[in-house]
Design an enzyme around this catalytic site. Structure first.
Site, short mmCIF file in Angstrom:
data_model
loop_
_atom_site.label_atom_id
_atom_site.label_comp_id
_atom_site.label_asym_id
_atom_site.label_seq_id
_atom_site.Cartn_x
_atom_site.Cartn_y
_atom_site.Cartn_z
N VAL A 32 -6.74 11.85 -9.78
CA VAL A 32 -7.06 10.46 -10.10
C VAL A 32 -8.05 9.89 -9.09
O VAL A 32 -9.01 9.21 -9.45
CB VAL A 32 -5.78 9.60 -10.15
CG1 VAL A 32 -6.13 8.12 -10.34
CG2 VAL A 32 -4.87 10.07 -11.28
N PRO A 52 -5.02 13.33 3.44
CA PRO A 52 -4.88 14.59 4.16
C PRO A 52 -5.65 15.71 3.47
O PRO A 52 -5.66 15.80 2.24
CB PRO A 52 -3.37 14.85 4.12
CG PRO A 52 -2.75 13.51 3.88
CD PRO A 52 -3.72 12.78 3.01
N ASP A 117 -1.53 3.60 -11.72
CA ASP A 117 -0.24 3.72 -12.41
C ASP A 117 0.78 2.67 -11.99
O ASP A 117 1.98 2.83 -12.23
CB ASP A 117 0.35 5.13 -12.20
CG ASP A 117 1.16 5.59 -13.41
OD1 ASP A 117 0.88 5.11 -14.52
OD2 ASP A 117 2.08 6.39 -13.23
#
Length: 243
Positions: A32, A52, A117
């Site tokens: 995403v 990361p 989301d």
């Protein structure tokens, strides 16, 4: 007397946000986030991406390695200091509570934010987009059904002419040529320019507009704008200019 149509309410304001050289923060490194990164870079934004490295999507790796408009930090989001100078913030991480925490920090600083989301934590939605050069079409369900937006976008995309990008580019070039012939802002001249361009855009087909070249544009201006008329099509414009 007809009753005025009531405006539809409870929707979002769809706008074309100019992000050129604005600073966008993306927190997250998955699929995403990769999609968000491509979208904002397509609007010429400058991007800081925090995630990361072990979770970094391959698309993000490729972009970070080749695009100097992206600054990458191999770490987690740390706090308010990561929001300094940011014009737009995007989160695309699995940790819902962390996304909400970042959202609150951004809103406190009046930074528009989208949390993937998590619709209640979004100041705006991306929707499903079509982009053909300067032509951009957004289909939004206001957060109700992203997949439905995608399906509707596909239907729209299937009926667009193949050369619609050239149509839009040519209309932009014609407008620029017209402004050179009739410079100025606002007033009666501005209204006349706008009215003439509207007539050309509606009377000529998308395919005819896509086929315009510089010579044809000059003839259209000579036989149309200068004579306060709009030839019905290319053939009429050419015939008039050769008469």
């Amino acid at each position: 007397m007809t009753t005025p149509t009531k405006p539809v309410t409870s929707g979002s304001l769809l706008i074309a946000w100019q992000l050129r050289d604005k600073n966008v923060l993306i927190v997250g490194g998955g699929e995403v986030a990769a999609g968000r990164l491509e979208i904002v870079l397509g609007a010429d934004a400058r991007v800081t991406l925090i995630a990361p490295s072990e979770d970094l999507h391959k698309t993000i790796r490729e972009i970070v390695d080749t695009n100097d408009r992206v600054t990458y930090h191999d770490r987690l989001f740390e706090g308010p200091e990561d929001l300094v100078g940011v014009d737009m913030a995007l989160t695309a991480i699995d940790d819902v509570e962390e996304s909400r925490r970042i959202c609150e920090m951004a809103r406190t600083r009046h930074i528009p934010i989208n949390c993937a989301d998590i619709p209640p934590s979004c100041d705006f939605y991306f929707g499903s987009q079509i982009r053909r050069g300067p032509l951009q079409i957004l289909v939004s369900t206001d957060g109700n059904g992203p997949k439905i937006a995608h399906l509707i976008r596909r239907r729209i995309e299937n009926v667009l002419p193949d050369d619609v990008e050239q149509t839009v580019l040519n209309v932009g070039r014609l407008r620029a040529k017209l402004r050179k012939r009739a410079p100025g802002v606002g007033g009666m001249l501005g209204k006349r320019r706008m009215g003439w361009m509207i007539k050309v855009s509606t009377q000529w087909s998308l395919e005819e507009l896509a086929a315009l070249d510089d010579l044809m544009m000059e003839k259209l201006l000579d036989e149309g704008w200068e004579k306060n008329a709009v030839p019905n099509d290319q053939a009429q414009a050419l015939a008039a200019s050769n008469a």
